[in-house]
Design a protein around this motif. Structure first.
Motif, PDB file in Angstrom:
ATOM      1  N   PHE A  83      10.468 -14.946  -0.268  1.00 49.03           N
ATOM      2  CA  PHE A  83      11.094 -15.079   1.053  1.00 49.03           C
ATOM      3  C   PHE A  83      11.407 -13.711   1.654  1.00 49.03           C
ATOM      4  O   PHE A  83      11.064 -13.414   2.808  1.00 49.03           O
ATOM      5  CB  PHE A  83      12.360 -15.915   0.877  1.00 49.03           C
ATOM      6  N   LEU A  84      12.028 -12.834   0.861  1.00 48.59           N
ATOM      7  CA  LEU A  84      12.422 -11.522   1.364  1.00 48.59           C
ATOM      8  C   LEU A  84      11.217 -10.600   1.545  1.00 48.59           C
ATOM      9  O   LEU A  84      11.208  -9.756   2.443  1.00 48.59           O
ATOM     10  CB  LEU A  84      13.455 -10.892   0.431  1.00 48.59           C
ATOM     11  N   CYS A  85      10.184 -10.770   0.714  1.00 49.59           N
ATOM     12  CA  CYS A  85       8.951  -9.999   0.906  1.00 49.59           C
ATOM     13  C   CYS A  85       8.285 -10.368   2.227  1.00 49.59           C
ATOM     14  O   CYS A  85       7.770  -9.501   2.945  1.00 49.59           O
ATOM     15  CB  CYS A  85       7.988 -10.223  -0.255  1.00 49.59           C
ATOM     16  N   ASN A  86       8.293 -11.660   2.558  1.00 46.31           N
ATOM     17  CA  ASN A  86       7.752 -12.087   3.854  1.00 46.31           C
ATOM     18  C   ASN A  86       8.549 -11.471   4.999  1.00 46.31           C
ATOM     19  O   ASN A  86       7.984 -11.008   5.994  1.00 46.31           O
ATOM     20  CB  ASN A  86       7.778 -13.612   3.964  1.00 46.31           C
ATOM     21  N   ARG A  87       9.873 -11.464   4.860  1.00 41.56           N
ATOM     22  CA  ARG A  87      10.716 -10.859   5.892  1.00 41.56           C
ATOM     23  C   ARG A  87      10.410  -9.362   6.029  1.00 41.56           C
ATOM     24  O   ARG A  87      10.357  -8.824   7.130  1.00 41.56           O
ATOM     25  CB  ARG A  87      12.194 -11.049   5.521  1.00 41.56           C
ATOM     26  N   LEU A  88      10.212  -8.697   4.889  1.00 40.73           N
ATOM     27  CA  LEU A  88       9.917  -7.269   4.910  1.00 40.73           C
ATOM     28  C   LEU A  88       8.575  -7.004   5.585  1.00 40.73           C
ATOM     29  O   LEU A  88       8.436  -6.067   6.376  1.00 40.73           O
ATOM     30  CB  LEU A  88       9.911  -6.719   3.478  1.00 40.73           C
TER      31      LEU A  88
END
Length: 238
Positions: free
Chosen positions: A126-131
């Motif tokens: 999830f956070l990799c996608n946001r990054l």
């Protein structure tokens, strides 16, 4: 362009037992239109999931200019990063319209994450996608002219929130020149000029708060050179 349903929902594919434990810790809270859910500098002691309504995550310059980082809808999650880093909030979450959210506090969040490692794996993705989306936004701001940045934004909005009419046209509702400018860091006047060019080229038409794209496939093909890295788009279309 990679369209992913529930792109902003890290809970979607968790095991039922983990979801059940999360559900038991949730509290429901409502906010009125334009009410702040949190502000920059607040302690990061909660994370959220939209139940109904819509919120924006945004930031402001010292002069008060607004930049909309993302607009979030039902099932979208936000506010997790501060729980993981322990740092204070770095942006603002504001209700665009009356909104209801599920809230989980930091102590319950930590306890459940320790019991269910799958949550951490889901959060990592999830956070990799946001990054990736943040990098894309930064690169576009420096490398693309406004016309291309606006076209890319309109394609994303069409694929995520657009509705098809009987003629096969894509309609993006409740959009204004000002809101488009806030999403890509441009003035309303600049957006107006670029939209006029697109209208003259037959690419779009603008009626009140509705933007119409007659042929989304043709528009995607026209700008395929700036869509080569599969930018991520969340799908809300029914």
């Amino acid at each position: 362009m990679l369209v992913i349903p529930d792109l902003h929902n890290w809970r979607k594919n968790l095991p039922p037992i983990a979801l059940e434990e999360i559900q038991q810790t949730l509290t429901l809270k409502s906010y009125k239109t334009n009410e702040f859910i949190y502000s920059a500098g607040d302690d990061s002691n909660k994370c959220f999931q939209v139940v109904s309504g819509e919120i924006k995550v945004c930031n402001y310059s010292l002069e008060g200019n607004e930049l909309i980082i993302s607009s979030l809808h039902a099932n979208d999650c936000f506010g997790e990063m501060g729980l993981i880093t322990g740092q204070k909030r770095i942006n603002y979450a504001i209700a665009i319209k009356d909104v209801t959210v599920n809230v989980i506090n930091s102590s319950d969040f930590d306890t459940i994450c320790l019991k269910h490692p799958q949550i951490l794996m889901s959060l990592n993705k999830f956070l990799c996608n946001r990054l990736q989306m943040a990098f894309e936004m930064m690169e576009d701001a420096y490398l693309l002219p406004l016309y291309q940045r606006l076209a890319k934004l309109l394609i994303k909005l069409a694929l995520s929130n657009g509705e098809s009419n009987p003629d096969g046209h894509i309609i993006i509702k409740n959009v204004s020149q000002e809101s488009l400018g806030l999403m890509i860091g441009a003035t309303r006047q600049s957006i107006s000029r670029e939209l006029k060019k697109m209208e003259e080229e037959g690419m779009i038409s603008f009626k009140y708060t509705q933007l119409i794209i007659p042929n989304i496939k043709e528009m995607i093909n026209q700008f395929e050179n700036i869509l080569t890295h599969e930018p991520l788009v969340s799908s809300y279309s029914k």
